[in-house]
Design a protein around this motif. Sequence first.
Motif, PDB file in Angstrom:
ATOM      1  N   ASP A  54      43.785  40.026  45.128  1.00  6.55           N
ATOM      2  CA  ASP A  54      43.268  40.394  43.812  1.00  6.55           C
ATOM      3  C   ASP A  54      42.518  39.191  43.258  1.00  6.55           C
ATOM      4  OD1 ASP A  54      44.514  42.815  43.982  1.00  6.55           O
ATOM      5  OD2 ASP A  54      46.120  42.322  42.600  1.00  6.55           O
ATOM      6  N   VAL A  55      41.334  39.439  42.719  1.00  6.81           N
ATOM      7  CA  VAL A  55      40.547  38.359  42.116  1.00  6.81           C
ATOM      8  C   VAL A  55      40.116  38.773  40.720  1.00  6.81           C
ATOM      9  CG1 VAL A  55      39.707  37.516  44.340  1.00  6.81           C
ATOM     10  CG2 VAL A  55      38.345  39.181  43.082  1.00  6.81           C
ATOM     11  N   PHE A  56      39.751  37.789  39.921  1.00  2.00           N
ATOM     12  CA  PHE A  56      39.229  38.033  38.585  1.00  2.00           C
ATOM     13  C   PHE A  56      37.927  38.817  38.734  1.00  2.00           C
ATOM     14  CE2 PHE A  56      37.181  35.980  34.666  1.00  2.00           C
ATOM     15  CZ  PHE A  56      37.756  36.896  33.799  1.00  2.00           C
ATOM     16  N   GLY A  57      37.845  39.994  38.129  1.00  2.00           N
ATOM     17  CA  GLY A  57      36.699  40.879  38.301  1.00  2.00           C
ATOM     18  C   GLY A  57      35.354  40.256  37.974  1.00  2.00           C
ATOM     19  N   LEU A  58      35.329  39.345  37.018  1.00  2.76           N
ATOM     20  CA  LEU A  58      34.068  38.729  36.621  1.00  2.76           C
ATOM     21  C   LEU A  58      33.450  37.909  37.759  1.00  2.76           C
ATOM     22  CD1 LEU A  58      32.105  38.508  34.271  1.00  2.76           C
ATOM     23  CD2 LEU A  58      33.428  36.577  33.421  1.00  2.76           C
ATOM     24  N   THR A  59      34.262  37.476  38.717  1.00  2.00           N
ATOM     25  CA  THR A  59      33.714  36.687  39.822  1.00  2.00           C
ATOM     26  C   THR A  59      32.730  37.493  40.666  1.00  2.00           C
ATOM     27  OG1 THR A  59      35.520  37.216  41.344  1.00  2.00           O
ATOM     28  CG2 THR A  59      35.769  35.240  39.996  1.00  2.00           C
ATOM     29  N   THR A  60      32.767  38.806  40.554  1.00  2.00           N
ATOM     30  CA  THR A  60      31.828  39.638  41.314  1.00  2.00           C
ATOM     31  C   THR A  60      30.455  39.706  40.661  1.00  2.00           C
ATOM     32  OG1 THR A  60      32.424  41.701  40.175  1.00  2.00           O
ATOM     33  CG2 THR A  60      33.742  41.086  42.104  1.00  2.00           C
ATOM     34  N   ALA A  61      30.352  39.237  39.418  1.00  2.00           N
ATOM     35  CA  ALA A  61      29.102  39.394  38.662  1.00  2.00           C
ATOM     36  C   ALA A  61      28.514  38.083  38.151  1.00  2.00           C
ATOM     37  CB  ALA A  61      29.355  40.326  37.472  1.00  2.00           C
ATOM     38  N   THR A  62      29.092  36.954  38.545  1.00  2.00           N
ATOM     39  CA  THR A  62      28.607  35.674  38.047  1.00  2.00           C
ATOM     40  C   THR A  62      28.623  34.635  39.156  1.00  2.00           C
ATOM     41  OG1 THR A  62      28.938  33.961  36.379  1.00  2.00           O
ATOM     42  CG2 THR A  62      30.903  35.008  37.213  1.00  2.00           C
ATOM     43  N   ASP A  63      27.784  33.630  39.034  1.00  2.77           N
ATOM     44  CA  ASP A  63      27.768  32.527  39.990  1.00  2.77           C
ATOM     45  C   ASP A  63      28.740  31.425  39.577  1.00  2.77           C
ATOM     46  OD1 ASP A  63      25.773  33.768  41.467  1.00  2.77           O
ATOM     47  OD2 ASP A  63      24.174  32.809  40.332  1.00  2.77           O
ATOM     48  N   ASP A  64      29.210  31.472  38.349  1.00  2.00           N
ATOM     49  CA  ASP A  64      30.104  30.473  37.790  1.00  2.00           C
ATOM     50  C   ASP A  64      31.522  30.718  38.302  1.00  2.00           C
ATOM     51  OD1 ASP A  64      31.636  28.821  36.179  1.00  2.00           O
ATOM     52  OD2 ASP A  64      30.649  29.408  34.325  1.00  2.00           O
ATOM     53  N   GLU A  65      32.259  29.646  38.542  1.00  2.42           N
ATOM     54  CA  GLU A  65      33.636  29.815  39.016  1.00  2.42           C
ATOM     55  C   GLU A  65      34.618  30.026  37.868  1.00  2.42           C
ATOM     56  OE1 GLU A  65      36.185  26.861  38.982  1.00  2.42           O
ATOM     57  OE2 GLU A  65      34.781  26.102  37.524  1.00  2.42           O
ATOM     58  N   GLN A  66      34.111  30.114  36.653  1.00  5.73           N
ATOM     59  CA  GLN A  66      34.916  30.456  35.480  1.00  5.73           C
ATOM     60  C   GLN A  66      36.073  29.487  35.226  1.00  5.73           C
ATOM     61  OE1 GLN A  66      33.971  33.261  33.449  1.00  5.73           O
ATOM     62  NE2 GLN A  66      32.207  32.853  34.740  1.00  5.73           N
ATOM     63  N   GLY A  67      35.999  28.288  35.805  1.00  8.12           N
ATOM     64  CA  GLY A  67      37.053  27.300  35.606  1.00  8.12           C
ATOM     65  C   GLY A  67      38.315  27.556  36.399  1.00  8.12           C
ATOM     66  N   ILE A  68      38.301  28.568  37.278  1.00 13.64           N
ATOM     67  CA  ILE A  68      39.506  28.924  38.026  1.00 13.64           C
ATOM     68  C   ILE A  68      39.352  28.771  39.536  1.00 13.64           C
ATOM     69  CG2 ILE A  68      40.374  30.446  36.213  1.00 13.64           C
ATOM     70  CD1 ILE A  68      39.353  32.824  37.877  1.00 13.64           C
ATOM     71  N   GLY A  69      38.164  28.401  39.993  1.00 16.44           N
ATOM     72  CA  GLY A  69      37.960  28.162  41.421  1.00 16.44           C
ATOM     73  C   GLY A  69      37.590  29.372  42.248  1.00 16.44           C
ATOM     74  N   GLN A  70      37.380  30.515  41.612  1.00 14.65           N
ATOM     75  CA  GLN A  70      37.022  31.717  42.358  1.00 14.65           C
ATOM     76  C   GLN A  70      35.510  31.944  42.316  1.00 14.65           C
ATOM     77  OE1 GLN A  70      39.138  35.147  40.908  1.00 14.65           O
ATOM     78  NE2 GLN A  70      41.100  34.421  41.640  1.00 14.65           N
ATOM     79  N   VAL A  71      34.886  31.897  43.485  1.00 11.81           N
ATOM     80  CA  VAL A  71      33.492  32.296  43.654  1.00 11.81           C
ATOM     81  C   VAL A  71      33.510  33.373  44.735  1.00 11.81           C
ATOM     82  CG1 VAL A  71      31.192  31.590  44.434  1.00 11.81           C
ATOM     83  CG2 VAL A  71      32.512  30.090  42.940  1.00 11.81           C
ATOM     84  N   TRP A  72      33.093  34.548  44.368  1.00 12.58           N
ATOM     85  CA  TRP A  72      33.180  35.733  45.227  1.00 12.58           C
ATOM     86  C   TRP A  72      32.700  35.466  46.652  1.00 12.58           C
ATOM     87  CZ3 TRP A  72      35.368  40.361  45.162  1.00 12.58           C
ATOM     88  CH2 TRP A  72      34.900  41.335  46.014  1.00 12.58           C
ATOM     89  N   GLU A  73      31.519  34.896  46.773  1.00 14.40           N
ATOM     90  CA  GLU A  73      30.927  34.683  48.094  1.00 14.40           C
ATOM     91  C   GLU A  73      31.730  33.684  48.937  1.00 14.40           C
ATOM     92  OE1 GLU A  73      27.860  36.082  45.286  1.00 14.40           O
ATOM     93  OE2 GLU A  73      29.273  34.403  45.212  1.00 14.40           O
ATOM     94  N   GLU A  74      32.472  32.833  48.287  1.00 19.51           N
ATOM     95  CA  GLU A  74      33.261  31.834  49.002  1.00 19.51           C
ATOM     96  C   GLU A  74      34.635  32.352  49.428  1.00 19.51           C
ATOM     97  OE1 GLU A  74      32.196  28.806  49.928  1.00 19.51           O
ATOM     98  OE2 GLU A  74      30.254  29.112  48.978  1.00 19.51           O
ATOM     99  N   ILE A  75      35.231  33.232  48.634  1.00 20.39           N
ATOM    100  CA  ILE A  75      36.600  33.658  48.942  1.00 20.39           C
ATOM    101  C   ILE A  75      36.711  35.021  49.607  1.00 20.39           C
ATOM    102  CG2 ILE A  75      37.603  32.186  47.154  1.00 20.39           C
ATOM    103  CD1 ILE A  75      37.930  34.654  45.404  1.00 20.39           C
ATOM    104  N   ALA A  76      35.765  35.901  49.369  1.00 23.17           N
ATOM    105  CA  ALA A  76      35.855  37.258  49.926  1.00 23.17           C
ATOM    106  C   ALA A  76      35.974  37.282  51.451  1.00 23.17           C
ATOM    107  CB  ALA A  76      34.686  38.109  49.452  1.00 23.17           C
ATOM    108  N   PRO A  77      35.255  36.417  52.194  1.00 25.32           N
ATOM    109  CA  PRO A  77      35.352  36.487  53.658  1.00 25.32           C
ATOM    110  C   PRO A  77      36.753  36.263  54.225  1.00 25.32           C
ATOM    111  CG  PRO A  77      33.399  35.249  53.037  1.00 25.32           C
ATOM    112  CD  PRO A  77      34.211  35.461  51.777  1.00 25.32           C
ATOM    113  N   ALA A  78      37.636  35.627  53.489  1.00 24.63           N
ATOM    114  CA  ALA A  78      38.985  35.375  53.986  1.00 24.63           C
ATOM    115  C   ALA A  78      39.819  36.655  54.044  1.00 24.63           C
ATOM    116  CB  ALA A  78      39.695  34.341  53.114  1.00 24.63           C
TER     117      ALA A  78
END
Length: 84
Positions: A54-78
């Motif tokens: 489960d990830v913060f939904g906003l990570t799918t719509a922004t390039d910013d890591e939102q201060g939490i370290g989640q960037v969709w393109e970086e974590i989704a492949p795992a």
Amino acid sequence: GFDEIQYDYVRFPGTQNILGSEFGDPEYRVDQIKTFLTRAAEALRPSTAFFSGDVFGLTTATDDEQGIGQVWEEIAPAFDYVSP
């Protein structure tokens, strides 16, 4: 056994003052989350269980890591499956 291992919202805690955060800069946070999830995926690979997260939904719509370290393109492949 289990057919799925799900990680729920792996992230750094958000803070009011993220620029002065004790959790490092954005690149550090993103790298740490990505490395953790990649290692977890590799460890689970020999099992028959799917790996989902489960990830913060906003990570799918922004390039910013939102201060939490989640960037969709970086974590989704795992993951085999991701739930925003």
